[in-house]
Motif scaffolding. Structure first.
Motif, mmCIF file in Angstrom:
data_model
loop_
_atom_site.group_PDB
_atom_site.id
_atom_site.type_symbol
_atom_site.label_atom_id
_atom_site.label_comp_id
_atom_site.label_asym_id
_atom_site.label_seq_id
_atom_site.Cartn_x
_atom_site.Cartn_y
_atom_site.Cartn_z
ATOM 1 N N GLY A 157 3.175 6.783 -9.814
ATOM 2 C CA GLY A 157 3.211 5.927 -10.986
ATOM 3 C C GLY A 157 1.811 5.607 -11.460
ATOM 4 N N ALA A 158 1.739 4.929 -12.596
ATOM 5 C CA ALA A 158 0.455 4.491 -13.142
ATOM 6 C C ALA A 158 0.103 3.143 -12.531
ATOM 7 N N ALA A 159 -1.103 3.035 -11.995
ATOM 8 C CA ALA A 159 -1.524 1.814 -11.309
ATOM 9 C C ALA A 159 -2.863 1.353 -11.848
ATOM 10 N N CYS A 160 -3.074 0.047 -11.811
ATOM 11 C CA CYS A 160 -4.374 -0.493 -12.195
ATOM 12 C C CYS A 160 -5.377 -0.225 -11.074
ATOM 13 N N SER A 161 -6.646 -0.410 -11.381
ATOM 14 C CA SER A 161 -7.689 -0.084 -10.407
ATOM 15 C C SER A 161 -7.578 -0.955 -9.164
ATOM 16 N N ARG A 162 -7.206 -2.218 -9.343
ATOM 17 C CA ARG A 162 -7.106 -3.130 -8.206
ATOM 18 C C ARG A 162 -5.979 -2.712 -7.268
ATOM 19 N N CYS A 163 -4.797 -2.458 -7.799
ATOM 20 C CA CYS A 163 -3.655 -2.086 -6.960
ATOM 21 C C CYS A 163 -3.828 -0.694 -6.368
ATOM 22 N N ASN A 164 -4.503 0.172 -7.082
ATOM 23 C CA ASN A 164 -4.722 1.520 -6.562
ATOM 24 C C ASN A 164 -5.599 1.497 -5.311
ATOM 25 N N LYS A 165 -6.518 0.529 -5.250
ATOM 26 C CA LYS A 165 -7.353 0.386 -4.058
ATOM 27 C C LYS A 165 -6.596 -0.299 -2.924
ATOM 28 N N LEU A 166 -5.724 -1.255 -3.290
ATOM 29 C CA LEU A 166 -4.977 -1.975 -2.260
ATOM 30 C C LEU A 166 -3.910 -1.100 -1.609
ATOM 31 N N ALA A 167 -3.351 -0.168 -2.358
ATOM 32 C CA ALA A 167 -2.270 0.678 -1.838
ATOM 33 C C ALA A 167 -2.850 1.901 -1.137
ATOM 34 N N GLN A 168 -3.606 1.663 -0.101
ATOM 35 C CA GLN A 168 -4.220 2.759 0.642
ATOM 36 C C GLN A 168 -3.353 3.136 1.840
ATOM 37 N N LEU A 169 -3.360 4.410 2.145
ATOM 38 C CA LEU A 169 -2.617 4.905 3.294
ATOM 39 C C LEU A 169 -3.335 4.501 4.577
ATOM 40 N N ARG A 170 -2.571 3.948 5.526
ATOM 41 C CA ARG A 170 -3.153 3.555 6.814
ATOM 42 C C ARG A 170 -3.227 4.785 7.719
ATOM 43 N N ARG A 171 -4.398 5.357 7.799
ATOM 44 C CA ARG A 171 -4.579 6.597 8.557
ATOM 45 C C ARG A 171 -4.887 6.345 10.027
ATOM 46 N N ARG A 172 -5.216 5.129 10.384
ATOM 47 C CA ARG A 172 -5.501 4.790 11.786
ATOM 48 C C ARG A 172 -4.442 3.818 12.307
ATOM 49 N N PHE A 173 -3.190 4.182 12.081
ATOM 50 C CA PHE A 173 -2.074 3.301 12.426
ATOM 51 C C PHE A 173 -0.891 4.148 12.870
ATOM 52 N N LEU A 174 -0.256 3.741 13.977
ATOM 53 C CA LEU A 174 0.913 4.456 14.493
ATOM 54 C C LEU A 174 1.924 3.435 15.006
ATOM 55 N N PRO A 175 3.095 3.298 14.353
ATOM 56 C CA PRO A 175 4.126 2.374 14.847
ATOM 57 C C PRO A 175 4.920 3.003 15.990
ATOM 58 N N ILE A 176 5.240 2.193 16.993
ATOM 59 C CA ILE A 176 6.025 2.632 18.151
ATOM 60 C C ILE A 176 7.218 1.689 18.279
ATOM 61 N N PHE A 177 8.421 2.238 18.163
ATOM 62 C CA PHE A 177 9.635 1.430 18.146
ATOM 63 C C PHE A 177 10.347 1.525 19.496
ATOM 64 N N PHE A 178 10.646 0.352 20.062
ATOM 65 C CA PHE A 178 11.502 0.221 21.237
ATOM 66 C C PHE A 178 12.734 -0.579 20.817
ATOM 67 N N HIS A 179 13.884 -0.220 21.357
ATOM 68 C CA HIS A 179 15.079 -1.018 21.097
ATOM 69 C C HIS A 179 15.175 -2.111 22.162
ATOM 70 N N ASN A 180 15.193 -3.359 21.714
ATOM 71 C CA ASN A 180 15.192 -4.539 22.589
ATOM 72 C C ASN A 180 13.862 -4.672 23.331
ATOM 73 N N LEU A 181 12.785 -4.360 22.645
ATOM 74 C CA LEU A 181 11.449 -4.490 23.227
ATOM 75 C C LEU A 181 11.154 -5.926 23.637
ATOM 76 N N ARG A 182 11.537 -6.877 22.816
ATOM 77 C CA ARG A 182 11.199 -8.277 23.058
ATOM 78 C C ARG A 182 11.813 -8.801 24.353
ATOM 79 N N ASN A 183 13.031 -8.393 24.668
ATOM 80 C CA ASN A 183 13.745 -8.969 25.804
ATOM 81 C C ASN A 183 13.609 -8.175 27.094
ATOM 82 N N TYR A 184 13.178 -6.910 27.003
ATOM 83 C CA TYR A 184 13.197 -6.113 28.231
ATOM 84 C C TYR A 184 11.940 -5.267 28.413
#
Length: 522
Positions: free
Chosen positions: A429-456
């Protein structure tokens, strides 16, 4: 009583409090005590004040605070005299000499005031000295300057204001462990070279102004009420509405990991079981109570710790088994439509198992770090795809008059940018300069999902190998003292050289998340 006996007694008190009023953990034994003793020159303290107090380097460099001489408990007197007579030439040259203040010792009446002076005695000192008014600040290297005592309106309007600084002389933050200093320039103390270099400050609310006229106009309003003054932060007309700005969090990560940990029940050792039975007997538990096996977390070291499940009564449960991690596995999943070669472990289940729980979890976490480094290298090479040429996308871009993120209209100062996906190259889409800078891809980020991580799974990670991972910086979102909603790990992954030759360390983020918590949002 010797210091060693005091230390042992304090440890025994903490253990007893933890066993009786804590979360149900049982201290079986102490394997080792590491005691380090350093020989140094002892400071001489008088009633909680140091006679040879040294200003912190940051305060000393500002040259806005006078550290007066003191025989121990009279630093308040000399701090006040330093503020009242700071224009004296002899005081400027020799602020640490007692002889400098000998002609002014009767300027302040401290009759009936016990030394050292505390904050609760300042009202009485103001009654004894009708021409003085005291304002007290505190300072720390992390939080800066804050107000401890504001001047009363009926007193400050007709008296000379004395600015004092109350500093901690050690890590202890008790009031008796303070040292009084005199502030000769509040503006110099609060100003900095980054943006606030020549501003004027109000001593009552710490608001800053550009000119003396603005400051005097503010003081007329600030001293109208005895209520505790605060900074006035009124939003401007252009910034009267808060809007969402973390657009980078809405962008799907290039890769994600789905992981799980398997554990088995292992009988507790005879010594541990005996200790737990003794605890039950001390709490007068009846003989007909049920002995149950609970799900608990424990390390594989020589001592054993057991933790009851939430909801069970701590004093009425006997633990006979513990959960020990035996295997861990994860699956690396890539986002659909990305350009670039697949990773080696992509789409394949990676299993780690061992009879040693500590070794199993350490190997599991090292494998996650290895995959994270591969993801970082892939992102560095293949996550900068150019925009694809598309007639329809070009037409949409030319006809767009508002940003597709913030919906603000494009103007001469708000340029229009061709926002595209850097992984697929497709137009977004068309974005303004401010939002185009804010919407950067996180290249040094990796999510790791566990089911019931909090309790076990989180308990298994923390009780085994997380503490042994070198250079891992941990931060959690706690729900209780022993339950965490998510875990963030930052570890160094690369080092770059800046233009002036300085080295900068690049960190990669592993975000451990609980997929079970997302079910409520479905």
């Amino acid at each position: 009583m010797t210091p060693l006996a005091l230390m042992i007694g304090g440890c025994e008190g903490i253990i007893e409090k933890m066993n009786t009023n804590g979360s149900g953990w049982v201290i079986v034994r102490v394997n080792c005590i590491d005691l380090n003793i350093a020989v140094g020159q002892r400071l001489r303290f008088y009633s909680g004040h140091a006679s040879n107090f040294e200003l912190p380097p940051l305060l000393k460099a500002k040259k806005a605070v006078i550290n007066p001489p003191s025989t121990g408990s009279d630093c308040f007197l000399y701090a006040c005299l330093a503020v009242l007579h700071h224009g004296d030439e002899n005081l400027r040259k020799n602020p640490q000499r007692f002889s400098t203040y000998k002609d002014w010792l009767n300027d302040i009446n401290l009759s009936g005031i016990s030394l050292p002076v505390g904050l609760n005695q300042l009202n009485r000192i103001e009654l004894l000295n009708p021409r003085l008014c005291f304002v007290v600040f505190s300072w720390s290297s992390s939080n800066g300057v804050s107000v401890l005592r504001q001047p009363r309106v009926e007193v400050a309007c007709s008296r000379k204001v004395v600015l004092l600084l109350l500093l901690n002389k050690s890590a202890n933050k008790d009031e008796e462990d303070k040292h009084w200093c005199g502030i000769v320039s509040l503006d110099r103390l609060l100003n900095s070279k980054s943006g606030l270099y020549h501003r004027k400050w109000c001593e009552r609310c710490l608001s800053s102004f550009v000119t003396d006229q603005k400051l005097s106009e503010h003081r007329e309003q600030c001293y109208r009420s005895n209520e505790f003054a605060v900074k006035e932060r009124v939003p401007t007309e252009k910034r009267s509405v808060l809007s969402f700005q973390n657009y980078f969090k809405t962008i799907e990560a290039p890769f994600a990991i789905y992981a799980d940990i398997e554990a088995f029940n292992s009988p507790l050792g005879p010594h541990t079981r005996e200790v737990m039975h003794q605890k039950v007997e001390e709490m007068e538990v009846s003989d007909n109570e049920q002995v149950c096996s609970t799900r608990s977390s424990s390390s594989s070291s020589s001592h054993v710790q057991a933790r009851p499940d939430e909801g069970m009564v701590t004093g009425k449960t006997v633990f006979i088994t513990e959960h020990l991690p035996a295997a861990g596995g994860f699956l690396l999943v890539a986002r659909e439509g990305m350009k670039g070669p697949p990773l080696k472990d992509q789409g394949q289940v990676k299993l780690v198992s061992s009879s040693n729980p500590l070794e199993c979890m350490e190997t599991f976490l090292h494998e996650l770090e290895r995959v994270a480094r591969e993801v970082y290298e892939w992102n560095r090479r293949h996550s900068y795809q150019t925009a694809e040429a598309d007639t329809i996308a070009s037409q949409i871009f030319s006809e767009s008059s508002n940003c597709h993120y913030c919906d603000r209209q494009f103007t001469d100062t708000n340029d229009k940018h061709y926002d595209h996906d850097h992984l697929t190259g497709k137009f977004k889409g068309a974005a303004c300069s401010r939002c185009n800078k804010l919407a950067q891809l996180r290249r040094r980020f990796l999510p790791i999902f566990f089911h019931n991580l909090r309790n076990y799974d989180m308990h298994l990670l923390f009780s085994t190998a997380l503490g042994n991972m070198k250079n891992w910086k941990l931060s959690v979102i706690p729900q209780t003292s022993e339950r965490y909603m998510s875990l963030r790990v930052d570890f160094p992954i690369a080092e770059i050289t800046l233009p002036k030759g300085k080295k900068k360390t690049i960190f990669f983020t592993l975000q451990f998340l609980d997929s079970f918590q997302f079910l409520n949002a479905v």
